[in-house]
Design an enzyme around this catalytic site. Sequence first.
Site, PDB file in Angstrom:
ATOM      1  N   GLY A  97      -0.860   6.622  -0.192  1.00 54.76           N
ATOM      2  CA  GLY A  97      -1.150   7.913   0.691  1.00 54.76           C
ATOM      3  C   GLY A  97       0.038   9.038   0.394  1.00 54.76           C
ATOM      4  N   LEU A 156       0.849  -0.966   0.180  1.00 58.87           N
ATOM      5  CA  LEU A 156      -0.101  -0.054  -0.005  1.00 58.87           C
ATOM      6  C   LEU A 156       0.960   1.177   0.147  1.00 58.87           C
ATOM      7  CD1 LEU A 156      -2.723  -1.088   2.731  1.00 58.87           C
ATOM      8  CD2 LEU A 156      -2.629  -1.585   0.144  1.00 58.87           C
ATOM      9  N   LYS A 159       5.645  10.230   0.559  1.00 55.34           N
ATOM     10  CA  LYS A 159       6.357   9.419   1.546  1.00 55.34           C
ATOM     11  C   LYS A 159       7.283   8.215   1.279  1.00 55.34           C
ATOM     12  CE  LYS A 159       4.233   7.551   5.137  1.00 55.34           C
ATOM     13  NZ  LYS A 159       3.140   7.371   6.481  1.00 55.34           N
ATOM     14  N   ASN A 196       5.947   8.284   9.962  1.00 58.04           N
ATOM     15  CA  ASN A 196       4.837   9.320   9.400  1.00 58.04           C
ATOM     16  C   ASN A 196       5.561  10.612   9.211  1.00 58.04           C
ATOM     17  OD1 ASN A 196       2.440   7.689   9.282  1.00 58.04           O
ATOM     18  ND2 ASN A 196       2.971   7.172  11.450  1.00 58.04           N
ATOM     19  N   GLY A 221      -8.992   4.741   2.178  1.00 60.95           N
ATOM     20  CA  GLY A 221      -8.703   3.981   3.107  1.00 60.95           C
ATOM     21  C   GLY A 221      -7.863   2.616   2.837  1.00 60.95           C
ATOM     22  N   GLU A 269      -8.652   1.173  15.557  1.00 56.07           N
ATOM     23  CA  GLU A 269      -7.701   2.313  15.350  1.00 56.07           C
ATOM     24  C   GLU A 269      -7.825   3.227  16.525  1.00 56.07           C
ATOM     25  OE1 GLU A 269      -5.793   2.832  12.586  1.00 56.07           O
ATOM     26  OE2 GLU A 269      -6.613   0.785  12.624  1.00 56.07           O
ATOM     27  N   ARG A 315       2.138  14.308   7.169  1.00 51.10           N
ATOM     28  CA  ARG A 315       3.056  14.825   8.115  1.00 51.10           C
ATOM     29  C   ARG A 315       4.400  14.762   7.638  1.00 51.10           C
ATOM     30  NH1 ARG A 315       1.355  10.949  12.932  1.00 51.10           N
ATOM     31  NH2 ARG A 315       0.298   9.867  11.190  1.00 51.10           N
TER      32      ARG A 315
HETATM   33  C1  UD1 Z   1      -2.577   1.675   9.464  1.00 45.14           C
HETATM   34  C2  UD1 Z   1      -3.528   0.794  10.482  1.00 45.14           C
HETATM   35  C3  UD1 Z   1      -3.073   0.797  11.616  1.00 45.14           C
HETATM   36  C4  UD1 Z   1      -1.774   0.547  11.841  1.00 45.14           C
HETATM   37  C5  UD1 Z   1      -0.690   1.266  11.221  1.00 45.14           C
HETATM   38  C6  UD1 Z   1       0.728   0.832  11.195  1.00 45.14           C
HETATM   39  C7  UD1 Z   1      -5.708   1.013   9.315  1.00 45.14           C
HETATM   40  C8  UD1 Z   1      -6.753   1.326   9.045  1.00 45.14           C
HETATM   41  N1  UD1 Z   1      -4.770   1.146   9.965  1.00 45.14           N
HETATM   42  O1  UD1 Z   1      -2.885   2.976  10.154  1.00 45.14           O
HETATM   43  O2  UD1 Z   1      -3.954  -0.128  12.446  1.00 45.14           O
HETATM   44  O3  UD1 Z   1      -1.235   0.382  13.347  1.00 45.14           O
HETATM   45  O4  UD1 Z   1      -1.378   1.222   9.652  1.00 45.14           O
HETATM   46  O5  UD1 Z   1       1.436   1.733  10.503  1.00 45.14           O
HETATM   47  O6  UD1 Z   1      -5.226   0.151   8.123  1.00 45.14           O
HETATM   48  N2  UD1 Z   1      -2.759   3.755   1.895  1.00 45.14           N
HETATM   49  C9  UD1 Z   1      -3.249   3.762   0.693  1.00 45.14           C
HETATM   50  N3  UD1 Z   1      -4.574   3.992   0.451  1.00 45.14           N
HETATM   51  C10 UD1 Z   1      -5.360   4.755   1.457  1.00 45.14           C
HETATM   52  C11 UD1 Z   1      -4.853   4.781   2.695  1.00 45.14           C
HETATM   53  C12 UD1 Z   1      -3.573   4.467   2.868  1.00 45.14           C
HETATM   54  O7  UD1 Z   1      -2.258   3.303  -0.170  1.00 45.14           O
HETATM   55  O8  UD1 Z   1      -6.256   5.048   0.925  1.00 45.14           O
HETATM   56  C13 UD1 Z   1      -1.438   3.474   2.134  1.00 45.14           C
HETATM   57  C14 UD1 Z   1      -0.466   4.512   2.888  1.00 45.14           C
HETATM   58  O9  UD1 Z   1       0.067   5.124   1.797  1.00 45.14           O
HETATM   59  C15 UD1 Z   1       0.362   3.834   3.605  1.00 45.14           C
HETATM   60  C16 UD1 Z   1      -0.324   2.858   4.401  1.00 45.14           C
HETATM   61  O10 UD1 Z   1      -1.603   2.372   3.318  1.00 45.14           O
HETATM   62  O11 UD1 Z   1       1.787   3.318   2.923  1.00 45.14           O
HETATM   63  C17 UD1 Z   1      -0.918   2.751   5.684  1.00 45.14           C
HETATM   64  O12 UD1 Z   1      -1.796   3.896   5.555  1.00 45.14           O
HETATM   65  P1  UD1 Z   1      -1.769   5.150   6.838  1.00 45.14           P
HETATM   66  O13 UD1 Z   1      -2.686   6.232   6.684  1.00 45.14           O
HETATM   67  O14 UD1 Z   1      -0.324   5.363   7.112  1.00 45.14           O
HETATM   68  O15 UD1 Z   1      -2.423   4.358   8.014  1.00 45.14           O
HETATM   69  P2  UD1 Z   1      -2.253   4.533   9.428  1.00 45.14           P
HETATM   70  O16 UD1 Z   1      -3.378   5.425   9.893  1.00 45.14           O
HETATM   71  O17 UD1 Z   1      -1.006   4.707  10.121  1.00 45.14           O
HETATM   72 CA    CA Z   2       0.965   5.123   9.128  1.00 48.27          CA
END
Ligand code: UD1
Ligand code: CA
Length: 486
Positions: free
Chosen positions: A15, A12, A26, A234, A84, A161, A19
Amino acid sequence: MSQAPRRTVVVLAAGEGKRMKSATPKVLHPLLGRTLVGHVLTASASAGAERTIVVVGHKSDQVEAHLAEVAPGVTPVLQAQQNGTGHAVRIALEAAPDASGTVVVLNGDVPLLRAETVASLIEAHESGARGATVLAAEVADPTGLGRIVRDAAGNLERIVEERDASAEVRAVREINAGIYAFDVASLREALSKLSTDNDQGEEYLTDVFGIMASVGRPVGVFVAPDADETLGCNDRAELARLRALLRDRVNEAWMRAGVSILDPATTWIDVTVQLEPDVEIDQNSQLLGATTVAAGAIVGPDTTLIDSTVGAGAVVLRTHSIGAEIGPEATVGPFSFLRPGTRLGRKAKVGGFVETKNAELGEGAKVPHLSYVGDATIGPKANIGAGTIFANYDGVNKSHTTVGEAAFVGSDTVLIAPVEIEPGAYVAAGSAIQKGVPAGSLGVTRAPQRNVEGWVARKRAGTVSAAAAERALAEKDAGGEVSTAE
Ligand code: UD1
Ligand code: CA
């Protein structure tokens, strides 16, 4: 014999990483020789997956260009709107309708994850015949992370979360690392049931665990052997902390492999660097990119090597080197600047305040002091005197200079390219050479010296120099030796 299970990896990386406050997405931030996503892809490369999908979104053109460079085998899938992590995985699986077996999902921002840990997670997941397994860790400060909620028997119930958690759940220090293994059929089904009923209005991948558990599909937790591996990134402060942790890991591994690192806290070695046993790295040194150092060489203190090769037994002291090949037993520095295309032969020497570019020095050739050597071939055992400049650029074109074997170039010479000093030729100090010097000849362009007698007394009367000259001349006249006594 059962067939090896089919596996798919999904990373994934859509995002923005708000931050980070950066124009660079990132996952493209660098960490000791690889980007964040590059580290994650390396850790997951040994998962035995037939296909690796990277979900891209924010600045997807930049991320895709990077992937094409470092991991051309992966399939980028666009998530145009970041709704998400659950939404991201759903889109990834839509692009892989034939996927079967296990899907490994990794956040793109967990660069310290080890390949062994990914393998153990997969093993725990597949041997337990579960619908889903999450990589968890016990951490001192779980702020901002999803919490692992277990029932009284210790079984995983759901992942919550932080922003949706009660005070009781927030007190849990077991966190979700953002790395998972899923059975693809169970995952597809659970993803279709995700809601956006949470604080961020997003589809959370983590909700899949509660959904599966509620219908009796087994879900599990695999606890990471080393919590540091699960650290995400982050902001830039976290990035610096990850960098220091990775530095320590890399340095420790090299020390155990026979490399001496005098001050591990100030030694930064990219994960892409190769070292041989009995290399010594002194304080404040950085070894970057495709650098390799052969046995017994000494690098540092205060040396930066970028994409450079150091031969066995060479010494490279207080030097900045980029794209150079330093031969065995060569010596470089202090205060040398080696630029791309520099190739130093065995036992060659580049000394203090010398800059080289696109320059080849033969075996035992020496440029010991204060020189610029650009676009040059210098033969074995040639000696280039202090302050020699290879004038390679006429303002429009670059030209080449050749200095033959065992030629001797006197100090403060300008060699105006294109020009050749043939083997065994000499050049007199202070010359500006623009015609070739034949083998065995002396090239000299110095103007004859003329001494104007009495000039100081006439033109600089009353100065300390005039007084000193007057005394010296008086003593000469007296026939005595020059005395320094008052
Ligand atoms: C996520 C987890 C959390 C975990 C944390 C660990 C969820 C809902 N929460 O939170 O439980 O403790 O990671 O670091 O999954 N991304 C996408 N598309 C999106 C959203 C995110 O590709 O629509 C990618 C981001 O680029 C990133 C990763 O997913 O690489 C995690 O996303 P992030 O927003 O950092 O999740 P957290 O809120 O940190
Ligand atoms: Ca994260």
